[in-house]
Design a protein around this motif. Structure first.
Motif, mmCIF file in Angstrom:
data_model
loop_
_atom_site.group_PDB
_atom_site.id
_atom_site.type_symbol
_atom_site.label_atom_id
_atom_site.label_comp_id
_atom_site.label_asym_id
_atom_site.label_seq_id
_atom_site.Cartn_x
_atom_site.Cartn_y
_atom_site.Cartn_z
ATOM 1 N N THR A 51 0.958 -1.193 0.102
ATOM 2 C CA THR A 51 -0.106 -0.086 -0.059
ATOM 3 C C THR A 51 0.925 1.088 0.119
ATOM 4 O O THR A 51 2.161 1.104 0.693
ATOM 5 C CB THR A 51 -0.960 -0.071 1.189
ATOM 6 O OG1 THR A 51 -0.009 0.137 2.446
ATOM 7 C CG2 THR A 51 -1.924 -1.065 1.239
ATOM 8 N N PRO A 52 0.524 2.219 -0.642
ATOM 9 C CA PRO A 52 1.262 3.448 -0.558
ATOM 10 C C PRO A 52 1.187 4.233 0.710
ATOM 11 O O PRO A 52 0.480 4.205 1.612
ATOM 12 C CB PRO A 52 0.615 4.320 -1.650
ATOM 13 C CG PRO A 52 -0.853 3.894 -1.878
ATOM 14 C CD PRO A 52 -0.624 2.553 -1.505
ATOM 15 N N ASP A 53 2.338 4.877 0.836
ATOM 16 C CA ASP A 53 2.473 5.744 1.948
ATOM 17 C C ASP A 53 1.959 7.145 1.772
ATOM 18 O O ASP A 53 2.000 7.450 0.594
ATOM 19 C CB ASP A 53 3.880 5.909 2.641
ATOM 20 C CG ASP A 53 4.374 4.603 3.107
ATOM 21 O OD1 ASP A 53 3.481 3.681 3.782
ATOM 22 O OD2 ASP A 53 5.472 4.089 2.936
ATOM 23 N N TYR A 54 1.580 7.903 2.758
ATOM 24 C CA TYR A 54 1.140 9.379 2.701
ATOM 25 C C TYR A 54 2.502 10.135 2.557
ATOM 26 O O TYR A 54 3.270 10.043 3.559
ATOM 27 C CB TYR A 54 0.073 9.765 3.794
ATOM 28 C CG TYR A 54 -1.122 9.368 3.393
ATOM 29 C CD1 TYR A 54 -1.824 10.059 2.619
ATOM 30 C CD2 TYR A 54 -1.972 8.288 3.686
ATOM 31 C CE1 TYR A 54 -3.306 9.804 2.090
ATOM 32 C CE2 TYR A 54 -2.964 7.849 3.546
ATOM 33 C CZ TYR A 54 -3.829 8.757 2.504
ATOM 34 O OH TYR A 54 -5.057 8.423 2.202
ATOM 35 N N ASN A 55 2.713 11.242 1.847
ATOM 36 C CA ASN A 55 3.798 12.202 1.748
ATOM 37 C C ASN A 55 2.944 13.371 1.857
ATOM 38 O O ASN A 55 1.953 13.640 1.230
ATOM 39 C CB ASN A 55 4.700 11.905 0.674
ATOM 40 C CG ASN A 55 5.753 10.833 1.058
ATOM 41 O OD1 ASN A 55 6.848 11.165 1.776
ATOM 42 N ND2 ASN A 55 5.361 9.625 0.450
ATOM 43 N N LEU A 56 3.793 14.599 1.869
ATOM 44 C CA LEU A 56 3.170 16.034 1.717
ATOM 45 C C LEU A 56 3.443 16.655 0.754
ATOM 46 O O LEU A 56 4.745 16.525 0.121
ATOM 47 C CB LEU A 56 3.575 16.884 3.098
ATOM 48 C CG LEU A 56 3.477 16.174 4.513
ATOM 49 C CD1 LEU A 56 3.949 16.946 5.582
ATOM 50 C CD2 LEU A 56 2.080 15.784 4.648
ATOM 51 N N PHE A 57 2.623 17.364 0.118
ATOM 52 C CA PHE A 57 2.793 18.054 -1.276
ATOM 53 C C PHE A 57 2.123 19.520 -0.857
ATOM 54 O O PHE A 57 1.437 19.806 -0.216
ATOM 55 C CB PHE A 57 2.226 17.516 -2.376
ATOM 56 C CG PHE A 57 2.649 15.918 -2.705
ATOM 57 C CD1 PHE A 57 3.346 15.830 -3.936
ATOM 58 C CD2 PHE A 57 2.149 14.845 -1.931
ATOM 59 C CE1 PHE A 57 3.912 14.412 -4.249
ATOM 60 C CE2 PHE A 57 2.894 13.642 -2.384
ATOM 61 C CZ PHE A 57 3.491 13.384 -3.497
ATOM 62 N N VAL A 58 3.011 20.449 -1.765
ATOM 63 C CA VAL A 58 2.387 21.732 -1.690
ATOM 64 C C VAL A 58 2.076 22.099 -3.234
ATOM 65 O O VAL A 58 2.760 21.841 -4.133
ATOM 66 C CB VAL A 58 3.339 22.609 -1.214
ATOM 67 C CG1 VAL A 58 4.553 22.872 -2.148
ATOM 68 C CG2 VAL A 58 2.813 24.179 -0.996
ATOM 69 N N ILE A 59 0.963 23.066 -3.373
ATOM 70 C CA ILE A 59 0.485 23.348 -4.752
ATOM 71 C C ILE A 59 -0.053 24.639 -4.558
ATOM 72 O O ILE A 59 -0.536 25.310 -3.612
ATOM 73 C CB ILE A 59 -0.419 22.280 -5.359
ATOM 74 C CG1 ILE A 59 -0.778 22.485 -6.665
ATOM 75 C CG2 ILE A 59 -1.886 22.574 -4.369
ATOM 76 C CD1 ILE A 59 -1.742 21.309 -7.245
ATOM 77 N N ASN A 60 0.196 25.545 -5.873
ATOM 78 C CA ASN A 60 -0.370 26.910 -5.789
ATOM 79 C C ASN A 60 -2.098 26.615 -5.877
ATOM 80 O O ASN A 60 -2.481 25.703 -6.216
ATOM 81 C CB ASN A 60 -0.057 27.457 -7.144
ATOM 82 C CG ASN A 60 1.622 27.830 -6.965
ATOM 83 O OD1 ASN A 60 2.133 27.989 -5.825
ATOM 84 N ND2 ASN A 60 2.136 27.841 -8.168
#
Length: 415
Positions: free
Chosen positions: A90-99
């Motif tokens: 299963t995939p892990d959660y990571n943090l992303f930022v977006i405009n």
């Protein structure tokens, strides 16, 4: 613990100015929220406070959750499980930022652990989040807004999560199960010192949100014993907890408007907005506030002075549940919802402003709730079974005016 792996909906208020006179859902600004409307996947969407202008932020095949606006309203940080690591089932959660316009997607964390529940610091230079990178449970970390220099703030045997910065950036409120149940704690944002359990209650308390002036914290709790979560507010030191909502479904994850006048929250998979005192019911002359309280053991409609809270009167004084008061434009009557007939369904009632002569207006086969008077006092709008109805003020000719697959609730007339 309620991590974002199980949470259904988060709503966050973007900057709002120049409110329009259309009730708590009126005004400018944008809301970011998570929804599973796309075949069960969780995506970040934006919309206006009145429900218009709905747009998906970042189309993907992943689960995107827990959006948090940057202080300048230009960017959104969130968690996503879009990155698969070789060998993981299963995939892990990571943090992303977006405009905020959907451009400039950037990944902030790159390890093989889960990073969840991000929130910007008030000055925009840091992001607090929860992660299981160093332990079997989640701990609170802070990092620079570009993902560098992560610093661990908590170290407990129970999971810690849902960080929320105080407006001055000096403290972080969060949820922990270190004492056996979910409680709201506060600590120094610099090093995790000065730990204080603010709720200290046998109930489940979670989802802390600071008021913009830093004097109060809104949160969700099931402390009434009814089994449903409701929105509460307390002083920043944990004193004077006050229940704001009387939802028939769990009310969770409050978020203050930037001016502190309103609180958005989710209930039954839908987004609601209320005034910060929990009321929608100022008398037309501004001298009184009608509100709902359980201080006498059940939900009743009360009235008090808007100036100082004096002159408290229980208007309904009934063993039934009474809520959702709405003043008539001339200030002579109050419409409200009640189940006092004993049928189990809520109906719209009206009474004189002093509580006398209660009269049932609706005979709906579904709960009729949250009345709103037309500006001329001739009609009342309300919701029933997820649709909006309008009737004459004497209860005649109820007419359904919405008929969609989505739920339509909390009608408010424009003055």
């Amino acid at each position: 613990m309620r991590t974002a792996l199980s949470v259904l909906l988060i709503v966050v208020l973007a900057a709002c100015k120049n409110d329009l006179p259309t009730g708590p859902a009126g005004g400018t600004g944008r809301l970011a929220f998570s929804t599973n409307r796309n075949f069960g996947e969780w995506d970040i969407y934006l919309m206006n406070p009145n429900g218009t202008g709905v747009a998906q932020l970042d189309p993907s095949l992943a689960n995107d959750l827990w959006p948090s606006w940057s202080p300048d309203g230009q960017r959104i940080v969130y968690q996503s499980d879009r990155i698969f690591v070789a060998g993981d089932t299963t995939p892990d959660y990571n943090l992303f930022v977006i405009n905020a316009d959907g451009t400039g997607l950037t990944r902030l964390t790159t390890d093989t652990a889960n990073e969840i529940q991000p929130v910007w610091s008030p000055d925009g230079t840091k992001i607090a989040f929860a992660t299981d990178r160093d332990a079997e449970d989640y701990e609170i970390y802070v990092m620079n807004a570009d993902g560098t220099n992560p610093l661990r703030l908590t170290n407990s045997l129970g999971a810690d999560g849902q960080p929320a910065w105080s407006p001055d950036g000096s403290k972080i409120a969060f949820v922990s199960v270190r004492d056996g149940n979910e409680e709201v704690y506060v600590m120094s944002a610099a090093d995790g010192s000065g730990l204080v359990n603010l709720t200290a209650n046998a109930a489940t308390d979670f989802g802390p949100a600071w008021s913009p002036d830093g004097k109060k914290l809104a949160f969700s709790s099931d402390r009434t014993g009814s089994g449903d979560f409701q929105i509460w507010v307390m002083n920043a030191d944990g004193t004077s907890p006050l229940r704001l909502t009387t939802s028939s479904h769990p009310a969770e994850f409050p978020s203050w408007s930037p001016d502190g006048s309103k609180i958005a929250y989710d209930a039954d998979g839908h987004i609601f907005i209320m005034y910060a005192d929990g009321s929608h019911a100022w008398s037309p002359d501004g001298s009184k506030i009608a509100f709902v309280s359980v201080r006498d053991g059940n939900e009743e409609v009360y009235v008090m002075s808007a100036a100082d809270g004096s002159g408290l009167v229980n208007l309904t004084a009934n063993a039934a549940t009474d809520f959702g008061p709405a003043w008539s434009p001339d200030g002579k009557k109050l419409a409200f919802s009640s189940d006092r007939t004993g049928s189990g369904d809520f109906q719209i009632w009206v009474m004189n402003a002093d509580g006398t002569s209660p009269l049932r207006l609706t005979t709906s086969s579904h709960p009729a709730e949250f009345p709103s008077w037309s500006p001329d006092g001739s009609k009342i709008a309300y919701d029933a079974d997820g649709h909006i109805f309008i009737m004459y003020a004497d209860g005649s000719q109820p007419t359904q005016v919405t008929n969609k697959f989505y739920s339509d609730v909390l009608p408010r007339w424009r003055p």
